[in-house]
Design a protein around this motif. Structure first.
Motif, PDB file in Angstrom:
ATOM      1  N   THR A  20       0.850  -1.191   0.000  1.00  0.00           N
ATOM      2  CA  THR A  20       0.000   0.000   0.000  1.00  0.00           C
ATOM      3  C   THR A  20       0.886   1.242   0.000  1.00  0.00           C
ATOM      4  N   VAL A  21       0.511   2.164  -0.881  1.00  0.00           N
ATOM      5  CA  VAL A  21       1.212   3.447  -0.954  1.00  0.00           C
ATOM      6  C   VAL A  21       0.190   4.543  -0.677  1.00  0.00           C
ATOM      7  N   ASN A  22       0.433   5.311   0.357  1.00  0.00           N
ATOM      8  CA  ASN A  22      -0.515   6.359   0.781  1.00  0.00           C
ATOM      9  C   ASN A  22      -1.938   5.793   0.870  1.00  0.00           C
TER      10      ASN A  22
ATOM     11  N   LYS B 214      -3.314   3.360  -0.642  1.00  0.00           N
ATOM     12  CA  LYS B 214      -3.889   2.704  -1.833  1.00  0.00           C
ATOM     13  C   LYS B 214      -3.119   1.417  -2.115  1.00  0.00           C
ATOM     14  N   ASP B 215      -3.878   0.358  -2.465  1.00  0.00           N
ATOM     15  CA  ASP B 215      -3.230  -0.918  -2.798  1.00  0.00           C
ATOM     16  C   ASP B 215      -2.608  -0.840  -4.186  1.00  0.00           C
ATOM     17  N   ILE B 216      -1.376  -1.280  -4.303  1.00  0.00           N
ATOM     18  CA  ILE B 216      -0.776  -1.428  -5.632  1.00  0.00           C
ATOM     19  C   ILE B 216       0.012  -2.742  -5.678  1.00  0.00           C
ATOM     20  N   GLU B 217       0.351  -3.116  -6.904  1.00  0.00           N
ATOM     21  CA  GLU B 217       1.028  -4.396  -7.124  1.00  0.00           C
ATOM     22  C   GLU B 217       2.434  -4.379  -6.507  1.00  0.00           C
ATOM     23  N   TRP B 218       2.813  -5.523  -5.905  1.00  0.00           N
ATOM     24  CA  TRP B 218       4.187  -5.673  -5.406  1.00  0.00           C
ATOM     25  C   TRP B 218       5.044  -6.289  -6.497  1.00  0.00           C
ATOM     26  N   ILE B 219       6.195  -5.719  -6.736  1.00  0.00           N
ATOM     27  CA  ILE B 219       7.107  -6.281  -7.740  1.00  0.00           C
ATOM     28  C   ILE B 219       8.368  -6.731  -7.006  1.00  0.00           C
ATOM     29  N   GLU B 220       8.684  -8.008  -7.144  1.00  0.00           N
ATOM     30  CA  GLU B 220       9.811  -8.570  -6.407  1.00  0.00           C
ATOM     31  C   GLU B 220      11.120  -7.855  -6.774  1.00  0.00           C
ATOM     32  N   GLY B 221      11.871  -7.479  -5.772  1.00  0.00           N
ATOM     33  CA  GLY B 221      13.173  -6.867  -6.021  1.00  0.00           C
ATOM     34  C   GLY B 221      13.119  -5.375  -6.347  1.00  0.00           C
ATOM     35  N   GLU B 222      11.929  -4.794  -6.329  1.00  0.00           N
ATOM     36  CA  GLU B 222      11.815  -3.370  -6.688  1.00  0.00           C
ATOM     37  C   GLU B 222      12.409  -2.476  -5.585  1.00  0.00           C
ATOM     38  N   THR B 223      13.212  -1.516  -6.012  1.00  0.00           N
ATOM     39  CA  THR B 223      13.797  -0.576  -5.043  1.00  0.00           C
ATOM     40  C   THR B 223      12.877   0.631  -4.901  1.00  0.00           C
ATOM     41  N   VAL B 224      13.173   1.454  -3.885  1.00  0.00           N
ATOM     42  CA  VAL B 224      12.400   2.694  -3.689  1.00  0.00           C
ATOM     43  C   VAL B 224      12.508   3.569  -4.945  1.00  0.00           C
ATOM     44  N   GLU B 225      13.734   3.647  -5.490  1.00  0.00           N
ATOM     45  CA  GLU B 225      13.950   4.475  -6.686  1.00  0.00           C
ATOM     46  C   GLU B 225      13.042   4.026  -7.834  1.00  0.00           C
ATOM     47  N   LYS B 226      12.972   2.703  -8.035  1.00  0.00           N
ATOM     48  CA  LYS B 226      12.144   2.182  -9.138  1.00  0.00           C
ATOM     49  C   LYS B 226      10.654   2.382  -8.866  1.00  0.00           C
TER      50      LYS B 226
ATOM     51  N   ILE C 233      15.171  -2.343  -0.978  1.00  0.00           N
ATOM     52  CA  ILE C 233      14.199  -3.171  -1.699  1.00  0.00           C
ATOM     53  C   ILE C 233      12.911  -3.245  -0.882  1.00  0.00           C
ATOM     54  N   ILE C 234      11.798  -3.102  -1.597  1.00  0.00           N
ATOM     55  CA  ILE C 234      10.501  -3.040  -0.909  1.00  0.00           C
ATOM     56  C   ILE C 234       9.968  -4.448  -0.657  1.00  0.00           C
ATOM     57  N   PRO C 235       9.707  -4.784   0.599  1.00  0.00           N
ATOM     58  CA  PRO C 235       9.166  -6.113   0.895  1.00  0.00           C
ATOM     59  C   PRO C 235       7.677  -6.206   0.558  1.00  0.00           C
ATOM     60  N   ASP C 236       7.206  -7.425   0.308  1.00  0.00           N
ATOM     61  CA  ASP C 236       5.776  -7.623   0.060  1.00  0.00           C
ATOM     62  C   ASP C 236       4.996  -7.179   1.295  1.00  0.00           C
ATOM     63  N   ASN C 237       3.781  -6.742   1.062  1.00  0.00           N
ATOM     64  CA  ASN C 237       2.878  -6.272   2.129  1.00  0.00           C
ATOM     65  C   ASN C 237       3.356  -4.988   2.815  1.00  0.00           C
ATOM     66  N   ALA C 238       4.331  -4.296   2.214  1.00  0.00           N
ATOM     67  CA  ALA C 238       4.848  -3.077   2.849  1.00  0.00           C
ATOM     68  C   ALA C 238       3.775  -1.996   2.862  1.00  0.00           C
ATOM     69  N   GLU C 239       3.795  -1.232   3.955  1.00  0.00           N
ATOM     70  CA  GLU C 239       2.941  -0.038   4.002  1.00  0.00           C
ATOM     71  C   GLU C 239       3.845   1.162   3.822  1.00  0.00           C
ATOM     72  N   ILE C 240       3.576   1.907   2.758  1.00  0.00           N
ATOM     73  CA  ILE C 240       4.494   2.974   2.358  1.00  0.00           C
ATOM     74  C   ILE C 240       3.777   4.315   2.337  1.00  0.00           C
ATOM     75  N   ASP C 241       4.447   5.331   2.892  1.00  0.00           N
ATOM     76  CA  ASP C 241       3.968   6.708   2.756  1.00  0.00           C
ATOM     77  C   ASP C 241       4.975   7.464   1.919  1.00  0.00           C
TER      78      ASP C 241
END
Lengths: 65, 202
Positions: A3-5, A7-19, A49-57
């Protein structure tokens, strides 16, 4: 799924914050990012790297003051 | 005494704030206006860091006057503050914040207000405070341009970081800075500082 702010969005394995910022089309050069309660400094965007199920602001910091 | 009266409540608040220190990074549109609000509310001590001098173009939104053009902002701000409260403790630091030691002037303050201009400097400052002074509340502002659309502004809290934030505002390179709007964000920051300072003492 992540979740970003709230809102649910797709998790992509290995994705960094920059990406992720690129994927979400953040146009401002600087943002404050918090993942699961922890604030990520700018210099770690390309290596965190963003873990699955991360809650991100994400809050863009905009010039002017 | 009339402690239950509104006047009594205000005097209790002023008394609590008189022991508090607020640090402000930047004495432009955000910093100068926030400082004035804090002084009028009764804050005991201010530490303000800014290396700029007052320019004519600043008068459209910053708390300075025509006869102060050319003066250091931290000195002009002290003059204006002392016209409201001559007894306030005030430290003006006419220096640029240096990356790597941006937190240094703020070690002893109760709350830090980010009142800088450039987005990258703002972010770097927020990060340095969060990293080096992790127990210190820091209040920042993001999105100070334009006018109207006040319903978009809110406070985002991420731990000890509070951001007065307009998600749809443009940067100051792309949109205008208007006195009413900039002062609103400045006063939003000052009001948050007062809320945090008073909530610390229950």
């Amino acid at each position: 799924m992540i979740t970003v702010n709230n809102k649910d969005i797709e998790w992509i394995e290995g994705e960094t914050v920059e990406k992720l910022l690129k994927r979400l089309k953040y146009v401002f050069p600087v943002v404050v990012v918090k993942i699961n309660g922890e604030i990520i400094p700018m210099k770690k965007y390309s290596t965190t790297i963003i873990p699955d199920n991360a809650e991100i602001d994400i809050i863009p910091i905009i010039s002017g003051g | 005494m009339h402690l239950n009266s509104i006047e009594g409540q205000l005097s209790i608040i002023r008394n609590k704030l008189s022991n508090k220190i607020v640090g402000i990074a930047g004495a432009g549109g955000l910093g100068s206006n926030a400082a004035i609000a804090l002084v009028r509310t009764g804050i005991g001590k201010l530490i303000v860091v800014d290396h700029d001098k007052v320019e004519k173009s600043n008068l459209t939104r910053q708390y300075y006057f025509l006869d102060q053009i050319g003066k250091l902002k931290v000195e002009a701000l002290e003059e204006n503050i002392r016209r409201i409260n001559p007894d306030i403790e005030y430290i003006g630091i006419p220096r640029k914040l240096i990356p790597g030691e941006m937190e240094k002037p703020f070690g002893k303050v109760d709350v830090v207000i980010e009142a800088l201009d450039d987005a990258e400097t703002k972010t770097r400052f927020i990060e340095e405070i969060l990293e080096k002074l992790p127990d210190k509340p820091i209040i920042a502002a993001s999105g100070t341009t334009g006018y109207g659309n006040l319903h978009r502004i809110s406070t985002k809290q991420l731990g000890n970081l509070y951001i007065c934030y307009d998600p749809e505002a443009k940067s100051c390179e792309e949109d205008i800075l208007i006195a009413s709007h900039v002062a609103l964000m400045a006063n939003w920051e000052a009001d948050l500082a007062i809320e945090i300072l008073l909530s610390e003492e229950i």
